[in-house]
Scaffold this active site. Structure first.
Site, PDB file in Angstrom:
ATOM      1  N   ASP A 138       1.052  -1.243  -0.021  1.00  0.00           N
ATOM      2  CA  ASP A 138      -0.280   0.070  -0.003  1.00  0.00           C
ATOM      3  C   ASP A 138       0.828   1.325  -0.042  1.00  0.00           C
ATOM      4  OD1 ASP A 138      -1.957  -1.983   0.097  1.00  0.00           O
ATOM      5  OD2 ASP A 138      -2.800  -1.426   2.087  1.00  0.00           O
ATOM      6  N   LYS A 154      -6.634  -4.987  -3.139  1.00  0.00           N
ATOM      7  CA  LYS A 154      -7.137  -5.687  -1.972  1.00  0.00           C
ATOM      8  C   LYS A 154      -8.144  -4.686  -1.441  1.00  0.00           C
ATOM      9  CE  LYS A 154      -3.522  -4.277   1.416  1.00  0.00           C
ATOM     10  NZ  LYS A 154      -4.103  -3.586   2.203  1.00  0.00           N
ATOM     11  N   CYS A 204      -2.022  -2.436   7.923  1.00  0.00           N
ATOM     12  CA  CYS A 204      -1.892  -3.406   6.878  1.00  0.00           C
ATOM     13  C   CYS A 204      -0.913  -4.231   6.976  1.00  0.00           C
ATOM     14  CB  CYS A 204      -2.144  -2.556   5.454  1.00  0.00           C
ATOM     15  SG  CYS A 204      -3.850  -1.754   5.393  1.00  0.00           S
TER      16      CYS A 204
HETATM   17  N1  TIU Z   1      -2.458   0.517   4.431  1.00  0.00           N
HETATM   18  C1  TIU Z   1      -2.918   0.730   5.425  1.00  0.00           C
HETATM   19  O1  TIU Z   1      -2.650   0.589   6.482  1.00  0.00           O
HETATM   20  N2  TIU Z   1      -4.340   1.153   5.527  1.00  0.00           N
HETATM   21  C2  TIU Z   1      -4.925   2.054   6.492  1.00  0.00           C
HETATM   22  O2  TIU Z   1      -6.085   2.080   6.562  1.00  0.00           O
HETATM   23  N3  TIU Z   1      -3.916   2.459   7.422  1.00  0.00           N
HETATM   24  C3  TIU Z   1      -4.229   3.251   8.347  1.00  0.00           C
HETATM   25  O3  TIU Z   1      -3.105   3.862   9.065  1.00  0.00           O
HETATM   26  N4  TIU Z   1      -5.284   3.791   8.522  1.00  0.00           N
END
Ligand code: TIU
Length: 220
Positions: free
Chosen positions: A18, A123, A156
Site C-alpha cells: 500500500d 485488496k 495493513c
Molecule cells: N495500508 C493501510 O495501513 N491502510 C490503513 O488504513 N492504514 C491506516 O493507518 N489507517
C-alpha cells in the site's frame, strides 16, 4: 533465541504494501486526516534502494493497493460508515475519490512504481490475503518466505504478517521500510512482531537484506 530468518532467493518474495499516494503524499487523504506523512515518506528512499537490488537479481516483487470498486460493492458497510463525514471511502479527495481503484491517489508513488512482470494486487481489506489471490500467487511461485515492507506498520502490515504467519509463511519485516503515522505505534508494532522469540515474524533493516543479496551473489 529464535532460529534466524533464512534468506533463500528461490523461495522469498518482496511484499510492498500500500505505498499509495493517498497515504504518503502531502495533500493526500492521510494528511487530510491530520496525520504526519513524513513518518511514512521516510520509507520511500530505503525501499527504492532495496527494490533496485531486488530487481537486479530478478527476484519477485508483489505490490498491493488498498481500495475499492467505484460502485463500492466490495466495501463492507461497516468500513464505509467509519471515518469523518466527507472523508469516507469513495468521497472526493484532493487526489480523486478516496481509496477507489483507478483514481490518482489510489496508485503507488512514482518512486516505487511497479515494473512489467511484477504483481500488483488490489485488496479491499487491510490484510493482503482477504479476498485476493495472494495465496495462489505465492504457491505458484513456490514462495514460502516474505520480506514485508510498506504502510502502515500497525494496520495493513501487521494484518498481513499475522495472516501470513498463520498460513505458514515466514515473514521478515524491515523496520526502515515500514512506517506508521504514529511513532509509538511504529516502535511498539515492531516490538510486537519480534517479541516472545519472534511470535509471528522477524524484524531487520534493508541494508542487512541488501548485504545478504550481495553475499549470495558472491557465492554463485
Ligand atoms: N495500508 C493501510 O495501513 N491502510 C490503513 O488504513 N492504514 C491506516 O493507518 N489507517
Amino acid at each position: 533465541m529464535p532460529a534466524p530468518f533464512t534468506f533463500d532467493q528461490d523461495t522469498t518474495a518482496l511484499l510492498v504494501i500500500d505505498m499509495q499516494r493517498d497515504f504518503l503524499l502531502p495533500g493526500g487523504f492521510g494528511e487530510s486526516l491530520g496525520n504526519d506523512v513524513s513518518q511514512l515518506s521516510r520509507t520511500i528512499e530505503p525501499l527504492a534502494a532495496l527494490m533496485a537490488a531486488w530487481r537486479a537479481e530478478g527476484l519477485p516483487i508483489i505490490h498491493t493497493r488498498e481500495g475499492h470498486e467505484p460502485d463500492l460493492s466490495d466495501c463492507p458497510p461497516a468500513k464505509l460508515r467509519r471515518g469523518l463525514p466527507s472523508q469516507r471511502i469513495g468521497d472526493p479527495g484532493a487526489f480523486g475519490r478516496i481509496l477507489i481503484r483507478g483514481e490518482y491517489g489510489h496508485d503507488i508513488v512514482d518512486e516505487l512504481a511497479p515494473v512489467d512482470g511484477e504483481v500488483v494486487l488490489d485488496k479491499p481489506g487491510k490484510g493482503a490475503f482477504y479476498a485476493t489471490d495472494l495465496q495462489e500467487i505465492l504457491d505458484k511461485f513456490g514462495i514460502t518466505r516474505l520480506i514485508v515492507t510498506g504502510v502502515t506498520t500497525e494496520v495493513c502490515v501487521h494484518t498481513t504478517v499475522r495472516e501470513a504467519n498463520d498460513r505458514g509463511y515466514e515473514c521478515l519485516v524491515l523496520a526502515d521500510c515500514v512506517g506508521s503515522y504514529f511513532p509509538e505505534f511504529q516502535r511498539v508494532g515492531l516490538e510486537m512482531i519480534a517479541a516472545q522469540g519472534g511470535i509471528f515474524g522477524w524484524v531487520a533493516d534493508s541494508p542487512t537484506v541488501i548485504a545478504a543479496i550481495a553475499a549470495s551473489e558472491e557465492q554463485k
